[in-house]
Write an enzyme that holds these catalytic residues in place. Structure first.
Site, short mmCIF file in Angstrom:
data_model
loop_
_atom_site.label_atom_id
_atom_site.label_comp_id
_atom_site.label_asym_id
_atom_site.label_seq_id
_atom_site.Cartn_x
_atom_site.Cartn_y
_atom_site.Cartn_z
N HIS A 181 -81.72 159.19 63.04
CA HIS A 181 -81.96 157.76 62.83
C HIS A 181 -82.12 157.03 64.16
CE1 HIS A 181 -80.00 158.21 58.63
NE2 HIS A 181 -81.24 158.62 58.66
N GLU A 184 -86.42 151.40 67.32
CA GLU A 184 -87.32 151.54 68.46
C GLU A 184 -88.14 150.28 68.70
OE1 GLU A 184 -88.57 155.83 69.41
OE2 GLU A 184 -90.30 154.96 68.41
N HIS A 309 -88.39 157.03 52.00
CA HIS A 309 -88.93 158.39 51.99
C HIS A 309 -87.96 159.44 51.44
CE1 HIS A 309 -88.24 158.23 56.65
NE2 HIS A 309 -87.19 158.80 56.10
N HIS A 384 -94.00 161.89 55.81
CA HIS A 384 -93.05 160.86 56.25
C HIS A 384 -92.76 160.88 57.73
CE1 HIS A 384 -90.02 163.90 56.75
NE2 HIS A 384 -89.03 163.04 56.85
N LYS A 460 -80.71 155.31 69.82
CA LYS A 460 -80.54 156.56 69.08
C LYS A 460 -79.14 156.59 68.48
CE LYS A 460 -81.10 160.52 67.79
NZ LYS A 460 -80.06 160.02 66.90
#
Lengths: 461, 140
Positions: A181, A184, A309, A384, A460
């Site tokens: 996960h 960004e 997704h 995805h 991150k």
């Protein structure tokens, strides 16, 4: 096998696809009530039961529902918000932005969210998703319509969710989690600005416009829902005489009480994830407003779209010449509805649904659009992401987190990570070439490229 | 052998194999493996104690539920554990556990991966002679 398997891949992707995908897509083709094909998208890799990158539609009368066909992180998904900022304005502020967002959006092991709710609110929150947020000043008026299913999936029932899931989830809203996960800051890549006219429909008007992408899901709430039902489905299968080739393929008739209970709980988890991403977006808007001394509206920080997704949904599709209701499982696969579909927001209905494909933190991501061909061929579904090719342990052997962080900074990507081990595990070399995945789906006509997005700042989990 | 990671079993997640000469030891080893995935145990102190009891249909599910309970406590109370003392009933259908650890401290603990769930992939307890073995794939 009840139906054939269909794998979307270039020769290069197929050569590198792990053999587990072939076995798993075949296993899924043997499940009761599956219709047309068991699909593996171009990013497919080994998963639990179903492959990641797998799509399977089941007859709602005769077919099954499978927690393993949705995945543990129910409604893991992608959210993309735009800004009206050019990269030249943001470049000197990337570090400040990333550091501030990192402080506002908790990430890593065992974190709690900054937005607290009471357990008694969980029923409403998980029934109405982003609509609930809009009613409680936690979303802009136009946010819900830019979320898949208009901000919430119908059919939630909190009484089907365990106490453990509720206590795990109630303090986790607004957290990024960990694993793959991320959050960004990205810039539209001028060299891969594929379709400026379509991009404009999504509010992208400059070839160096700044975007924010969020990848996360339903946190402990969704994981517990999957854990609870995966465990209980095993005993139920014996009663229905269903045998599967892998314990993670546990499934029950969609029309059974247990099947319906899981669906209602899974919908709660999906709506939880929409709210989780919404609260993160609120923090991102706050951070941009603080750093640029303008409110988020003035920065045009509207939601382009939010896609699931990992989900199973009841949808109407046309096949074999007639319209039928099916339960579409998308596990590591994205809805890709084409132009004209009534479930697409009115503002995008003429062009198709935005499809957000997240890459590794080094290689960037893509904004695509759904197509009529996806409606005909794949129950309106596409890939995805890029998909792993290397284990976490192997990635850590290849590169150290601190070294990767330094090298990414040299390439113009400022990264802040909850742990250095976690950073090393997510190195770009551990993933497939996302461009090859996107090109494959584009050539197949299942989703079409709009713009590529390159990372300049990354958080991150 | 306490536990051994299996890097090639799950690309996106983490798998391990554990073995012991008793069900008690097997459960304690699985607890230690989960801790090791989430934090460097050398940075953890056994200052806070929790105890719980569980009942399940069989030894497989008892182990599944035990590991799930550790994940739930981590999420709900932000606690990670260093020491495990588990007593499994002779029938293998119930247990009592006393576990010691401390609240997550991001400054002092060297944190690693967040374990989110126990999968059923390859899962099961095998009993051969005097050895109890299991393979566990965790969702990360």
């Amino acid at each position: 096998m009840h139906v054939p398997a269909r794998i979307y891949a270039s020769k290069k992707l197929l050569d590198n696809m792990d053999s587990g995908v072939i076995e798993q897509v075949t296993n899924v083709a043997c499940l009761p009530g599956i219709v047309r094909y068991s699909y593996a998208m171009a990013d497919a890799h080994w998963g639990y039961g179903f492959p990641i990158g797998g799509v399977a539609a089941f007859d709602t009368e005769k077919g099954i529902i499978s927690p393993g066909g949705v995945g543990f992180d129910v409604n893991c998904g992608m959210r993309l918000i735009r800004t009206n900022l050019r990269f030249s304005e943001v470049k000197p502020k990337v570090k400040e932005l990333v550091d501030l967002i990192f402080s506002l959006v908790p990430a890593g092991v065992g974190v709690k969210g900054s937005q607290s709710f009471a357990q008694s609110q969980m029923g409403d929150i998980t029934s109405l998703g982003v609509r609930w947020c809009a009613e409680h000043d936690l979303a802009w008026d136009d946010d819900p319509e830019h979320v898949e299913e208009g901000g919430y999936i119908r059919g939630a029932d909190i009484s089907k969710v365990s106490r453990q899931a509720i206590t795990r989830g109630v303090s986790q809203f607004g957290t990024l989690g960990s694993g793959n996960h991320y959050l960004e800051i990205q810039v539209v890549d001028p060299d891969r600005y594929f379709d400026p006219a379509l991009a404009k429909e999504f509010g992208i008007v400059h070839d160096d416009q700044v975007m924010v992408m969020i990848h996360c899901g339903s946190r402990g709430f969704g994981h517990q829902v999957c854990t609870d039902y995966l465990r209980n489905f095993e005993s139920g299968m014996r009663r229905f005489g269903i045998e599967v080739r892998d314990r993670d393929l546990a499934c029950l008739p969609f029309n059974s009480k247990e099947g319906k209970d899981y669906y209602s709980a899974m919908v709660c988890a999906a709506n939880f994830a929409f709210v989780n991403r919404q609260i993160i977006v609120n923090k991102v808007r706050d951070a941009f407003a603080k750093v640029f001394h303008r409110d988020a509206e003035a920065l045009d920080m509207h939601l382009i779209y939010d896609v699931c997704h990992n989900v199973a949904k009841v949808e109407k599709h046309r096949y074999d010449g007639s319209s039928m209701e099916v339960l579409v499982h998308r596990k590591g696969a994205t809805r890709s509805f084409g132009p004209g579909h009534q479930d697409i927001p009115a503002s995008y209905r003429d062009v198709g649904q935005p499809v957000i494909i997240g890459g590794s933190m080094e290689t960037g991501s893509y904004l695509l659009v759904g197509t009529a061909k996806a409606m005909e061929d794949t129950f309106g579904s596409t890939a995805h992401g890029s998909g792993r090719t290397m284990s976490r342990t192997a990635a850590k052997r290849e590169v150290r987190g601190a070294e990767l962080q330094r090298k990414m900074l040299e390439r113009g990507i400022y990264v802040k990570a909850a742990t250095m081990d976690g950073l090393a595990e997510e190195a770009g070399m551990a993933y497939k070439d996302i461009s090859e995945v996107v090109e494959t789906m584009d050539r197949a006509g299942i989703s079409k490229k709009v713009v590529a997005l390159r990372p300049v700042g990354n958080i991150k989990g | 052998m306490p536990f051994r990671f299996l890097p090639d079993v799950a690309l996106a997640d983490i798998a391990f194999e554990a073995e012991s000469d008793s069900p008690d030891g097997l459960f304690e080893t699985c607890g230690a493996a989960i801790t090791d995935i989430m934090v460097d145990p050398k940075t953890l102190r056994p200052t806070t104690e929790r105890s719980f009891s569980l009942e399940s249909e069989d030894l497989d599910r008892l182990l599944y539920d035990f590991m799930t309970e550790l994940i739930v406590i981590k999420d709900v109370e932000s606690l990670l554990f260093k020491e495990y003392e588990v007593k499994v009933s002779p029938q293998g259908t119930s247990l009592t556990a006393v576990i010691k650890g401390e609240a997550i401290d991001r400054e002092r603990h060297r944190l690693r991966n967040d374990v989110k769930a126990v999968t059923m992939h390859l899962f099961g307890v095998k009993h051969e002679g005097r050895r109890w073995r299991t393979t566990v794939v965790l969702d990360i």
